[in-house]
Design a protein around this motif. Structure first.
Motif, PDB file in Angstrom:
ATOM      1  N   GLU A 134       0.831  -1.206   0.000  1.00 27.85           N
ATOM      2  CA  GLU A 134       0.000   0.000   0.000  1.00 27.85           C
ATOM      3  C   GLU A 134       0.869   1.261   0.000  1.00 27.85           C
ATOM      4  O   GLU A 134       0.608   2.199  -0.759  1.00 27.85           O
ATOM      5  CB  GLU A 134      -0.943  -0.005   1.204  1.00 27.85           C
ATOM      6  CG  GLU A 134      -2.084  -0.979   1.063  1.00 27.85           C
ATOM      7  CD  GLU A 134      -2.984  -1.020   2.286  1.00 27.85           C
ATOM      8  OE1 GLU A 134      -2.784  -0.218   3.222  1.00 27.85           O
ATOM      9  OE2 GLU A 134      -3.894  -1.859   2.294  1.00 27.85           O
ATOM     10  N   SER A 135       1.912   1.273   0.817  1.00 27.68           N
ATOM     11  CA  SER A 135       2.794   2.447   0.827  1.00 27.68           C
ATOM     12  C   SER A 135       3.564   2.549  -0.483  1.00 27.68           C
ATOM     13  O   SER A 135       3.746   3.651  -1.019  1.00 27.68           O
ATOM     14  CB  SER A 135       3.742   2.399   2.020  1.00 27.68           C
ATOM     15  OG  SER A 135       4.602   1.276   1.920  1.00 27.68           O
ATOM     16  N   ASP A 136       3.985   1.395  -1.029  1.00 24.46           N
ATOM     17  CA  ASP A 136       4.670   1.406  -2.328  1.00 24.46           C
ATOM     18  C   ASP A 136       3.743   1.912  -3.428  1.00 24.46           C
ATOM     19  O   ASP A 136       4.164   2.669  -4.314  1.00 24.46           O
ATOM     20  CB  ASP A 136       5.178   0.007  -2.687  1.00 24.46           C
ATOM     21  CG  ASP A 136       6.338  -0.439  -1.818  1.00 24.46           C
ATOM     22  OD1 ASP A 136       6.933   0.419  -1.141  1.00 24.46           O
ATOM     23  OD2 ASP A 136       6.640  -1.657  -1.827  1.00 24.46           O
ATOM     24  N   MET A 137       2.487   1.480  -3.383  1.00 24.65           N
ATOM     25  CA  MET A 137       1.514   1.909  -4.400  1.00 24.65           C
ATOM     26  C   MET A 137       1.236   3.408  -4.282  1.00 24.65           C
ATOM     27  O   MET A 137       1.087   4.103  -5.299  1.00 24.65           O
ATOM     28  CB  MET A 137       0.206   1.118  -4.276  1.00 24.65           C
ATOM     29  CG  MET A 137       0.360  -0.349  -4.625  1.00 24.65           C
ATOM     30  SD  MET A 137       1.011  -0.623  -6.264  1.00 24.65           S
ATOM     31  CE  MET A 137      -0.441  -0.399  -7.231  1.00 24.65           C
ATOM     32  N   ALA A 142       2.165   8.746  -6.666  1.00 24.01           N
ATOM     33  CA  ALA A 142       2.733  10.099  -6.613  1.00 24.01           C
ATOM     34  C   ALA A 142       3.748  10.284  -7.733  1.00 24.01           C
ATOM     35  O   ALA A 142       3.758  11.333  -8.418  1.00 24.01           O
ATOM     36  CB  ALA A 142       3.374  10.345  -5.257  1.00 24.01           C
ATOM     37  N   ASN A 143       4.588   9.282  -7.965  1.00 27.08           N
ATOM     38  CA  ASN A 143       5.569   9.370  -9.050  1.00 27.08           C
ATOM     39  C   ASN A 143       4.883   9.443 -10.412  1.00 27.08           C
ATOM     40  O   ASN A 143       5.306  10.209 -11.293  1.00 27.08           O
ATOM     41  CB  ASN A 143       6.538   8.191  -9.011  1.00 27.08           C
ATOM     42  CG  ASN A 143       7.521   8.274  -7.873  1.00 27.08           C
ATOM     43  OD1 ASN A 143       7.742   9.345  -7.313  1.00 27.08           O
ATOM     44  ND2 ASN A 143       8.117   7.143  -7.517  1.00 27.08           N
ATOM     45  N   MET A 144       3.831   8.637 -10.584  1.00 23.28           N
ATOM     46  CA  MET A 144       3.102   8.647 -11.862  1.00 23.28           C
ATOM     47  C   MET A 144       2.425  10.003 -12.082  1.00 23.28           C
ATOM     48  O   MET A 144       2.403  10.522 -13.205  1.00 23.28           O
ATOM     49  CB  MET A 144       2.057   7.527 -11.904  1.00 23.28           C
ATOM     50  CG  MET A 144       2.673   6.146 -11.958  1.00 23.28           C
ATOM     51  SD  MET A 144       3.683   5.870 -13.410  1.00 23.28           S
ATOM     52  CE  MET A 144       2.454   5.847 -14.683  1.00 23.28           C
ATOM     53  N   ASP A 145       1.884  10.604 -11.027  1.00 23.60           N
ATOM     54  CA  ASP A 145       1.273  11.933 -11.141  1.00 23.60           C
ATOM     55  C   ASP A 145       2.332  12.958 -11.537  1.00 23.60           C
ATOM     56  O   ASP A 145       2.087  13.827 -12.389  1.00 23.60           O
ATOM     57  CB  ASP A 145       0.606  12.338  -9.822  1.00 23.60           C
ATOM     58  CG  ASP A 145      -0.647  11.533  -9.528  1.00 23.60           C
ATOM     59  OD1 ASP A 145      -1.188  10.909 -10.473  1.00 23.60           O
ATOM     60  OD2 ASP A 145      -1.090  11.527  -8.356  1.00 23.60           O
ATOM     61  N   MET A 146       3.515  12.853 -10.933  1.00 23.35           N
ATOM     62  CA  MET A 146       4.592  13.780 -11.252  1.00 23.35           C
ATOM     63  C   MET A 146       5.039  13.594 -12.703  1.00 23.35           C
ATOM     64  O   MET A 146       5.242  14.582 -13.436  1.00 23.35           O
ATOM     65  CB  MET A 146       5.783  13.559 -10.304  1.00 23.35           C
ATOM     66  CG  MET A 146       6.876  14.590 -10.433  1.00 23.35           C
ATOM     67  SD  MET A 146       8.157  14.461  -9.165  1.00 23.35           S
ATOM     68  CE  MET A 146       8.714  12.793  -9.383  1.00 23.35           C
TER      69      MET A 146
END
Length: 164
Positions: A134-137, A142-146
């Protein structure tokens, strides 16, 4: 060792089948004639009842496993037809069978308890892995949004050049 385990497993299956009344599997299955049947089948010929005496451990209304079993009638027939030696042999046989059944049930409880503990440990490990996922996802999101924001910004800059 493996053969002993297989034979013991088969005996436990037969005992459970006879206890829970799985008649379809019992019919025709060797050694599955009921709990008391196995003890009387293992008895030597010298311990068998006299000729013409009722077979108390065979099929019929006097079978020990039968729901219609009548203990008083069973004892009366045994005391009338069996010798003292035969009665003592029956007692020893039943006592031995009770000990074997107790041992088998303890073994089943132990095996099932171990399986339960293993399943609990597996579920606990899965929960830990899912919590970590869950924390990795969330970090991946967040990375995908960036990446999406930067891609959109690059597209905007390139769009101005493309229109020229």
């Amino acid at each position: 060792m493996e053969e002993d385990y297989t034979r013991r497993t088969e005996r436990i299956k037969n005992l459970l089948s006879s206890y829970y009344g799985n008649a379809d599997q019992q019919q025709g299955a060797p050694g599955a004639s009921g709990l008391a049947g196995t003890a009387s089948q293992a008895a030597p010929d010298a311990l068998l009842p006299p000729t013409g005496a009722p077979r108390l451990h065979q099929a019929g209304g006097t079978t020990l496993d039968s729901p219609a079993f009548n203990a008083e009638q069973h004892i009366a027939v045994m005391t009338k037809t069996y010798t003292v030696d035969r009665l003592l042999a029956e007692h020893r046989s039943m006592a031995r069978e009770i000990k074997n059944l107790d041992s088998d049930m303890q073994q089943l409880v132990y095996e099932n308890y171990n399986k339960f503990i293993a399943a609990t440990d597996t579920i606990r490990a899965m929960k830990t892995n899912v919590d970590g996922m869950e924390s990795d996802m969330a970090r991946l999101q967040a990375n995908m949004d960036m990446v999406a924001d930067k891609s959109s910004a690059v597209n905007q800059k390139l769009l101005k050049r493309r229109q020229q």
